[in-house]
Design an enzyme around this catalytic site. Structure first.
Site, PDB file in Angstrom:
ATOM      1  CB  CYS A 288     -35.875  -9.861 -16.642  1.00 50.01           C
ATOM      2  SG  CYS A 288     -35.025  -9.127 -18.015  1.00 50.01           S
TER       3      CYS A 288
ATOM      4  CE1 TYR B 191     -36.373   0.169 -16.485  1.00 51.32           C
ATOM      5  CE2 TYR B 191     -34.701   1.774 -17.074  1.00 51.32           C
ATOM      6  CZ  TYR B 191     -35.925   1.199 -17.293  1.00 51.32           C
ATOM      7  OH  TYR B 191     -36.715   1.646 -18.300  1.00 51.32           O
TER       8      TYR B 191
ATOM      9  CD  GLU C 226     -35.888  -3.554 -11.547  1.00 48.96           C
ATOM     10  OE1 GLU C 226     -34.966  -4.358 -11.808  1.00 48.96           O
ATOM     11  OE2 GLU C 226     -36.835  -3.313 -12.323  1.00 48.96           O
TER      12      GLU C 226
ATOM     13  CE  LYS D 116     -36.529  -7.441 -12.111  1.00 48.67           C
ATOM     14  NZ  LYS D 116     -36.042  -6.482 -13.087  1.00 48.67           N
TER      15      LYS D 116
ATOM     16  CB  CYS E 184     -33.521 -11.567 -19.945  1.00 49.91           C
ATOM     17  SG  CYS E 184     -35.219 -11.665 -19.378  1.00 49.91           S
TER      18      CYS E 184
ATOM     19  CG  HIS F  37     -66.110  -0.476  -7.634  1.00 47.86           C
ATOM     20  ND1 HIS F  37     -65.221   0.506  -7.235  1.00 47.86           N
ATOM     21  CD2 HIS F  37     -66.887  -0.756  -6.566  1.00 47.86           C
ATOM     22  CE1 HIS F  37     -65.458   0.787  -5.963  1.00 47.86           C
ATOM     23  NE2 HIS F  37     -66.450   0.043  -5.528  1.00 47.86           N
TER      24      HIS F  37
ATOM     25  CD  GLU G 254     -62.749   1.442  -9.231  1.00 45.85           C
ATOM     26  OE1 GLU G 254     -63.875   1.669  -9.705  1.00 45.85           O
ATOM     27  OE2 GLU G 254     -62.576   0.940  -8.101  1.00 45.85           O
TER      28      GLU G 254
END
Ligand code: NDP
Length: 452
Positions: free
Chosen positions: A50, A180, A184, A53, A45, A441, A446
């Site tokens: 991760c 994945y 990516e 990346k 990682c 908002h 939302e």
């Protein structure tokens, strides 16, 4: 608690996410802990997964921001990109984290050996230097390793292990796989200006994600110029005199011309040569170490956590498994890991994120008692920038109980939004609870409380 019959109370093999967490928590409980790491402390990682990346995703995303900037009044002259600058900056940050992780071990009095360790018996470890050590408990946290299918010329391909070190930015990239890592990096290279071709053995991208999101990602990325070749396998790769590659696909005469071939066809538990047979540790059909609910292997003194057990190959899961192991075995606590409602995200461009049941999974489980709510919207930011890409949010609801079973989002910042929604889904909140929440908002998030 310490047993001086052994050199250590706990010996951890692998200083990645799971191993580091388990080491420092166990040491915090007073255990004498050592960890061996054959590459760099931090694991996949931090060192080649991760973290670097995500930095490349951030770096490549400036392309979109800079393109859109003109609509917001900015004049950006002479826009250029320099791969070595980004690559080196990312590498520097990885060095920083590597040091931080090493300091964490030191601060927690965890001894570390920067060399390979193998298991010689239920309590025995041999280091690459030849040193023999013993431990009351051994934890295997060696992670997983990229799988490269067999084809002629496979040695010319790179995997996610090497992609961070590319000398130059390839003009043409072929990416094998559509999971994945493939999507990516397809997004990163496409944004940085490379021509990207994704080739996959089936016609499904991101298997396991909701079909509507996968379809949306496919449409948007194709419009952005990523080419897809489905139901396609690599037959052979030939390296040309100029260093470029000819990638021949099965059943097709003309090769794809490429500068880089990135293979991202899954990762296999990393158990080769670990000496597991010396402690009768049983493996599953995918080469994973079989463990019970308490992470114990078939050898009572040896445990395993993280990708090497091939349960859910995600960093936060490995961390939880490492923590729970240390809490149970060295903290005397009853700790367990819950595998339901684990949120996940793909940092494609745009990114997608998901928690809970997809529509197909819910229909399989609850039949027609499933209600689906969607919001197919064009983010305000995109409208203003004349960017046609639309976001898609989807809630899957149990029609009988009104409970939200799953949330699936694709669009800008989808992973950031999803993490908060995951709390609601994990807590078992109902669609009525979502509806009762006043919208914030203007935001994309939302949409989650405005679906009727
Ligand atoms: P994935 O499992 O995500 O995808 C593998 C891809 O390769 C699929 O498209 C699959 O096709 C194809 N494939 C599998 N086996 C073969 C084969 N023998 N020959 C040809 N094609 C094959 O793997 P990745 O390597 O992308 O990632 C590994 C794991 O790492 C992920 O599962 C994930 O858990 C983790 N990861 C998580 C990330 C995140 O959280 N954002 C980022 C990167 C990795 P098909 O589906 O058709 O079978």
């Amino acid at each position: 608690m310490t047993d001086t019959a052994y050199d250590f109370d706990l010996f951890v093999i692998g200083a990645g996410s799971g191993g580091v967490r388990a080491s420092r928590i166990a040491a915090g409980y007073g255990a004498r802990v050592a960890v061996a790491e054959e590459y760099r402390i931090g694991g996949t990682c931090v060192i080649r997964g991760c973290v670097p990346k995500k930095l490349l995703v951030y770096g490549s995303h400036f392309a979109e921001e800079l393109q859109d900037a003109a609509n917001y009044g900015w004049t950006v002259e002479k826009m250029t990109f320099d791969w070595p600058t980004l690559r080196n900056a990312v590498a520097k940050d990885v060095d920083r984290l590597n040091t931080a992780y090493t300091n964490t071990l030191d601060n927690n009095k965890v001894e570390h050996f920067l060399e390979r360790a193998t298991i010689t018996g239920p309590h025995g470890i041999r280091l690459a230097s030849g040193r023999e050590l013993t431990a009351k408990v051994i934890l295997v946290a060696t992670g997983a390793w990229p799988v490269v299918p067999e084809f002629e010329g496979a040695e010319h391909a790179i995997t996610s292990n090497e992609v961070f070190d590319l000398e130059t930015l390839p003009k043409r990239v072929v990416i094998a796989g559509a999971g994945y890592i493939a999507l990516e990096f397809a997004g990163i290279f496409n944004a940085l200006g490379s021509h990207v071709t994704v080739v996959n053995r089936s016609e499904t991208i991101l298997r396991g994600y909701d079909a509507a999101l996968r379809d949306r990602l496919l449409q948007i990325t194709m419009a952005r110029g990523i080419e897809y070749k489905f139901n396609c396998g690599i037959e052979r790769v030939e390296k040309q005199a100029d260093g470029s590659l000819h990638v021949f696909m099965k059943g097709q005469d003309d090769p794809i011309h490429a500068d880089t071939l990135l293979v991202a066809t899954g990762r296999r538990p990393k158990t080769d040569g670990l000496g597991l047979e010396n402690a009768d540790i049983a493996l599953g059909e995918h080469g994973e170490i079989k463990v019970d609910d308490e992470a114990r292997t078939s050898c009572p003194s040896i445990y395993a956590v993280g990708d090497v057990t091939n349960r859910v190959q995600l960093t936060p899961v490995a961390i939880r498994e490492g923590q729970a192991f240390a809490d149970r075995v060295f903290g005397g606590k009853t700790a367990s890991v819950h595998y339901d409602c684990i949120p996940s995200a793909v940092f494609s461009q745009p990114p997608l994120a998901s928690v809970g049941l997809t529509e197909a999974q819910a229909r399989e489980k609850f039949g027609s008692n499933v209600k689906v709510y969607t919001s197919d919207f064009r983010p305000m930011k995109n409208v203003f920038a004349h960017r046609p890409e639309r976001g898609l949010y989807k809630l899957v609801v149990d029609a009988q109980t009104d409970r939200v079973l799953g949330a699936h989002l694709i669009g800008p910042e989808a992973p950031e939004v999803l993490q908060a929604v995951a709390i609601a889904v994990k807590a078992g909140l109902t669609k009525a609870d979502f509806d009762a929440t006043v919208a914030l908002h203007p935001s994309m998030a939302e949409e989650l409380v405005l679906m009727r």
